[in-house]
Motif scaffolding. Structure first.
Motif, PDB file in Angstrom:
ATOM      1  N   SER A 181       0.936  -1.288   0.077  1.00  0.00           N
ATOM      2  CA  SER A 181       0.233  -0.019   0.049  1.00  0.00           C
ATOM      3  C   SER A 181       0.653   1.317  -0.336  1.00  0.00           C
ATOM      4  CB  SER A 181      -1.274  -0.142   1.090  1.00  0.00           C
ATOM      5  OG  SER A 181       0.144  -0.774   2.411  1.00  0.00           O
ATOM      6  N   CYS A 182       0.204   2.684  -0.762  1.00  0.00           N
ATOM      7  CA  CYS A 182       1.162   3.466  -0.770  1.00  0.00           C
ATOM      8  C   CYS A 182       1.606   4.338   0.976  1.00  0.00           C
ATOM      9  CB  CYS A 182       0.223   4.579  -1.418  1.00  0.00           C
ATOM     10  SG  CYS A 182       0.965   6.330  -1.445  1.00  0.00           S
ATOM     11  N   SER A 183       2.473   3.988   1.604  1.00  0.00           N
ATOM     12  CA  SER A 183       2.984   4.345   3.048  1.00  0.00           C
ATOM     13  C   SER A 183       1.800   6.801   2.841  1.00  0.00           C
ATOM     14  CB  SER A 183       3.806   4.190   3.145  1.00  0.00           C
ATOM     15  OG  SER A 183       4.752   5.237   2.169  1.00  0.00           O
ATOM     16  N   GLN A 184       2.100   7.089   1.980  1.00  0.00           N
ATOM     17  CA  GLN A 184       1.846   8.510   2.367  1.00  0.00           C
ATOM     18  C   GLN A 184       0.446   8.161   2.475  1.00  0.00           C
ATOM     19  OE1 GLN A 184       4.114   7.579  -0.678  1.00  0.00           O
ATOM     20  NE2 GLN A 184       5.152   9.776  -1.016  1.00  0.00           N
ATOM     21  N   CYS A 185      -0.274   7.731   1.497  1.00  0.00           N
ATOM     22  CA  CYS A 185      -1.959   7.576   1.764  1.00  0.00           C
ATOM     23  C   CYS A 185      -2.425   6.930   3.030  1.00  0.00           C
ATOM     24  CB  CYS A 185      -2.598   6.710   0.818  1.00  0.00           C
ATOM     25  SG  CYS A 185      -2.618   7.714  -0.679  1.00  0.00           S
ATOM     26  N   PHE A 186      -1.645   5.861   3.464  1.00  0.00           N
ATOM     27  CA  PHE A 186      -1.859   4.766   5.077  1.00  0.00           C
ATOM     28  C   PHE A 186      -1.972   6.227   6.201  1.00  0.00           C
ATOM     29  CE2 PHE A 186      -0.812   2.341   8.178  1.00  0.00           C
ATOM     30  CZ  PHE A 186      -1.147   1.504   8.121  1.00  0.00           C
ATOM     31  N   PHE A 187      -0.512   6.795   5.622  1.00  0.00           N
ATOM     32  CA  PHE A 187      -0.947   7.657   7.539  1.00  0.00           C
ATOM     33  C   PHE A 187      -1.376   9.618   7.008  1.00  0.00           C
ATOM     34  CE2 PHE A 187       3.574   4.754   7.771  1.00  0.00           C
ATOM     35  CZ  PHE A 187       2.255   4.874   8.526  1.00  0.00           C
ATOM     36  N   SER A 206       3.120  10.010  -8.562  1.00  0.00           N
ATOM     37  CA  SER A 206       4.044   9.304  -8.701  1.00  0.00           C
ATOM     38  C   SER A 206       5.404   9.432  -7.813  1.00  0.00           C
ATOM     39  CB  SER A 206       4.867  10.048  -9.955  1.00  0.00           C
ATOM     40  OG  SER A 206       4.874  11.866  -9.164  1.00  0.00           O
ATOM     41  N   ASP A 207       5.220  10.517  -6.894  1.00  0.00           N
ATOM     42  CA  ASP A 207       6.002  10.187  -5.836  1.00  0.00           C
ATOM     43  C   ASP A 207       5.408   8.440  -4.674  1.00  0.00           C
ATOM     44  OD1 ASP A 207       3.661  11.311  -4.652  1.00  0.00           O
ATOM     45  OD2 ASP A 207       4.676  12.491  -3.821  1.00  0.00           O
ATOM     46  N   ALA A 208       4.653   8.300  -5.122  1.00  0.00           N
ATOM     47  CA  ALA A 208       3.990   7.168  -3.797  1.00  0.00           C
ATOM     48  C   ALA A 208       5.076   5.629  -3.462  1.00  0.00           C
ATOM     49  CB  ALA A 208       2.689   6.021  -4.757  1.00  0.00           C
ATOM     50  N   ILE A 209       5.511   6.190  -2.110  1.00  0.00           N
ATOM     51  CA  ILE A 209       6.072   4.543  -1.409  1.00  0.00           C
ATOM     52  C   ILE A 209       5.397   3.537  -1.288  1.00  0.00           C
ATOM     53  CG2 ILE A 209       7.563   3.797   0.315  1.00  0.00           C
ATOM     54  CD1 ILE A 209       8.585   7.448  -0.529  1.00  0.00           C
ATOM     55  N   PHE A 210       5.369   3.111  -2.465  1.00  0.00           N
ATOM     56  CA  PHE A 210       4.936   1.535  -1.357  1.00  0.00           C
ATOM     57  C   PHE A 210       5.620   0.452  -1.020  1.00  0.00           C
ATOM     58  CE2 PHE A 210       2.464   2.656  -5.154  1.00  0.00           C
ATOM     59  CZ  PHE A 210       1.133   2.537  -5.109  1.00  0.00           C
ATOM     60  N   LEU A 211       4.406  -0.182  -0.149  1.00  0.00           N
ATOM     61  CA  LEU A 211       5.254  -1.011   1.360  1.00  0.00           C
ATOM     62  C   LEU A 211       4.586  -2.012   2.127  1.00  0.00           C
ATOM     63  CD1 LEU A 211       6.487   1.844   4.095  1.00  0.00           C
ATOM     64  CD2 LEU A 211       8.229   0.891   2.535  1.00  0.00           C
ATOM     65  N   ASP A 212       4.687  -3.372   1.896  1.00  0.00           N
ATOM     66  CA  ASP A 212       3.940  -4.345   1.933  1.00  0.00           C
ATOM     67  C   ASP A 212       3.539  -4.283   3.282  1.00  0.00           C
ATOM     68  OD1 ASP A 212       5.590  -6.565   3.983  1.00  0.00           O
ATOM     69  OD2 ASP A 212       6.953  -5.785   2.574  1.00  0.00           O
ATOM     70  N   ASN A 213       2.569  -4.982   3.173  1.00  0.00           N
ATOM     71  CA  ASN A 213       1.799  -4.716   5.337  1.00  0.00           C
ATOM     72  C   ASN A 213       2.184  -5.085   6.008  1.00  0.00           C
ATOM     73  OD1 ASN A 213       1.070  -7.382   3.567  1.00  0.00           O
ATOM     74  ND2 ASN A 213      -0.565  -7.524   5.126  1.00  0.00           N
ATOM     75  N   TYR A 214       3.110  -5.811   5.764  1.00  0.00           N
ATOM     76  CA  TYR A 214       3.906  -6.061   7.298  1.00  0.00           C
ATOM     77  C   TYR A 214       5.328  -5.205   7.893  1.00  0.00           C
ATOM     78  CZ  TYR A 214       2.342 -11.186   6.936  1.00  0.00           C
ATOM     79  OH  TYR A 214       1.046 -12.314   6.257  1.00  0.00           O
ATOM     80  N   THR A 215       6.107  -4.862   6.745  1.00  0.00           N
ATOM     81  CA  THR A 215       6.952  -3.743   6.693  1.00  0.00           C
ATOM     82  C   THR A 215       5.819  -2.596   7.556  1.00  0.00           C
ATOM     83  OG1 THR A 215       7.841  -4.447   4.703  1.00  0.00           O
ATOM     84  CG2 THR A 215       8.976  -2.489   5.244  1.00  0.00           C
ATOM     85  N   LEU A 216       4.410  -2.222   7.120  1.00  0.00           N
ATOM     86  CA  LEU A 216       3.916  -1.464   6.970  1.00  0.00           C
ATOM     87  C   LEU A 216       3.631  -1.511   8.667  1.00  0.00           C
ATOM     88  CD1 LEU A 216       3.120   1.370   5.596  1.00  0.00           C
ATOM     89  CD2 LEU A 216       1.193  -0.154   5.359  1.00  0.00           C
ATOM     90  N   LEU A 217       3.382  -2.077   9.025  1.00  0.00           N
ATOM     91  CA  LEU A 217       2.984  -1.946  10.162  1.00  0.00           C
ATOM     92  C   LEU A 217       4.392  -2.236  11.085  1.00  0.00           C
ATOM     93  CD1 LEU A 217       0.929  -3.953  13.103  1.00  0.00           C
ATOM     94  CD2 LEU A 217       2.801  -5.971  12.920  1.00  0.00           C
ATOM     95  N   LEU A 218       5.644  -2.245  10.973  1.00  0.00           N
ATOM     96  CA  LEU A 218       6.750  -2.127  11.936  1.00  0.00           C
ATOM     97  C   LEU A 218       7.305  -0.687  11.177  1.00  0.00           C
ATOM     98  CD1 LEU A 218       8.838  -5.276  11.208  1.00  0.00           C
ATOM     99  CD2 LEU A 218       7.526  -5.398  13.399  1.00  0.00           C
ATOM    100  N   GLN A 219       6.588  -0.643  10.132  1.00  0.00           N
ATOM    101  CA  GLN A 219       6.778   1.267  10.524  1.00  0.00           C
ATOM    102  C   GLN A 219       6.631   1.943  10.802  1.00  0.00           C
ATOM    103  OE1 GLN A 219       9.114   2.900   8.451  1.00  0.00           O
ATOM    104  NE2 GLN A 219      10.273   1.023   7.849  1.00  0.00           N
ATOM    105  N   SER A 220       5.176   1.491  11.248  1.00  0.00           N
ATOM    106  CA  SER A 220       3.689   2.347  12.000  1.00  0.00           C
ATOM    107  C   SER A 220       4.064   2.470  13.278  1.00  0.00           C
ATOM    108  CB  SER A 220       2.521   1.281  12.305  1.00  0.00           C
ATOM    109  OG  SER A 220       1.647   1.465  10.771  1.00  0.00           O
ATOM    110  N   ARG A 221       4.652   1.216  14.036  1.00  0.00           N
ATOM    111  CA  ARG A 221       5.162   1.271  15.104  1.00  0.00           C
ATOM    112  C   ARG A 221       6.985   2.846  15.268  1.00  0.00           C
ATOM    113  NH1 ARG A 221       9.363  -2.462  18.733  1.00  0.00           N
ATOM    114  NH2 ARG A 221       8.649  -1.933  20.662  1.00  0.00           N
TER     115      ARG A 221
END
Ligand code: CA
Ligand code: CA
Ligand code: ZN
Ligand code: ZN
Length: 201
Positions: A107-113, A137-152
């Motif tokens: 998922s797009c991390s910018q939109c996620f946060f 075009s500047d979207a940074i996509f992260l898989d859901n596991y990585t995103l979970l740890l990034q959220s931390r």
């Protein structure tokens, strides 16, 4: 659609529900079962989800995937997976091919946060084939596991008060008493950081 992982997750989730919440699963099932035969057919499934404004899930291929024994109906055990998908907020479909995101996805991390955006999720197939070109075009996509740890890390960076607020929101969202201890561990930085018991981290 590979439902193996989500099915295992749903089962573990269900085992940890309180008796009251398990009763909620019964009510959910009874409400869907319009003709009261103890089985959910495709029409009952679609009808319920339409009423519930959950059109992401009305895809007949999802119904087929939920119907593990392939008898054309969902019994209570099979319907628990649907209950879990609804409650966990996992009712997401790929923004490119529209398929239900059953397994790992990007998922797009910018939109996620960003709180004004909805989750922009892309299935692994579409992500691999770069079928997300209509997104910014500047979207940074992260898989859901990585995103979970990034959220931390994001929550850690927030002041203590905001961190506590985030935890409250999560508690309300999950409505799971047995999860909250583990959540506190997650956001407080794991074992040894405070006096809570963090056996799972
Ligand atoms: Ca029925
Ligand atoms: Ca079945
Ligand atoms: Zn896709
Ligand atoms: Zn985005």
């Amino acid at each position: 659609m590979d439902m193996k992982e989500i099915r295992r997750t749903a089962k573990a989730y269900y085992e940890n529900l309180s008796d009251e919440k398990k009763g909620d699963v019964d009510r959910f099932f009874k409400k869907m079962d319009r003709n009261g035969d103890g089985q959910i057919n495709l029409a009952e499934f679609v009808g319920y989800l339409w009423n519930d404004n959950n059109t992401v899930l009305t895809d007949p291929s999802l119904f087929k995937a939920l119907d593990t024994d392939g008898n054309g109906n969902l019994d209570r055990k099979e319907a628990i997976v649907l209950y879990y998908i609804k409650k966990s907020g996992r009712a997401l479909s790929c923004k490119s091919c529209d398929k239900f995101l059953a397994g790992a996805y990007f998922s797009c991390s910018q939109c996620f946060f960003k709180d004004s955006s909805s989750i922009y999720g892309i299935c692994c197939d579409c992500y691999g084939k770069k079928k997300f070109t209509d997104h910014h075009s500047d979207a940074i996509f992260l898989d859901n596991y990585t995103l979970l740890l990034q959220s931390r890390s994001v929550v850690h960076a927030a002041p203590k008060k905001k961190r506590e607020m985030a935890l409250q929101i999560l508690k309300q969202g999950l409505q799971l008493a047995s999860f909250t201890g583990a959540l506190e561990c997650f956001f407080n930085g794991g074992a040894g950081d405070d006096d809570s018991n963090c056996s799972i981290m």
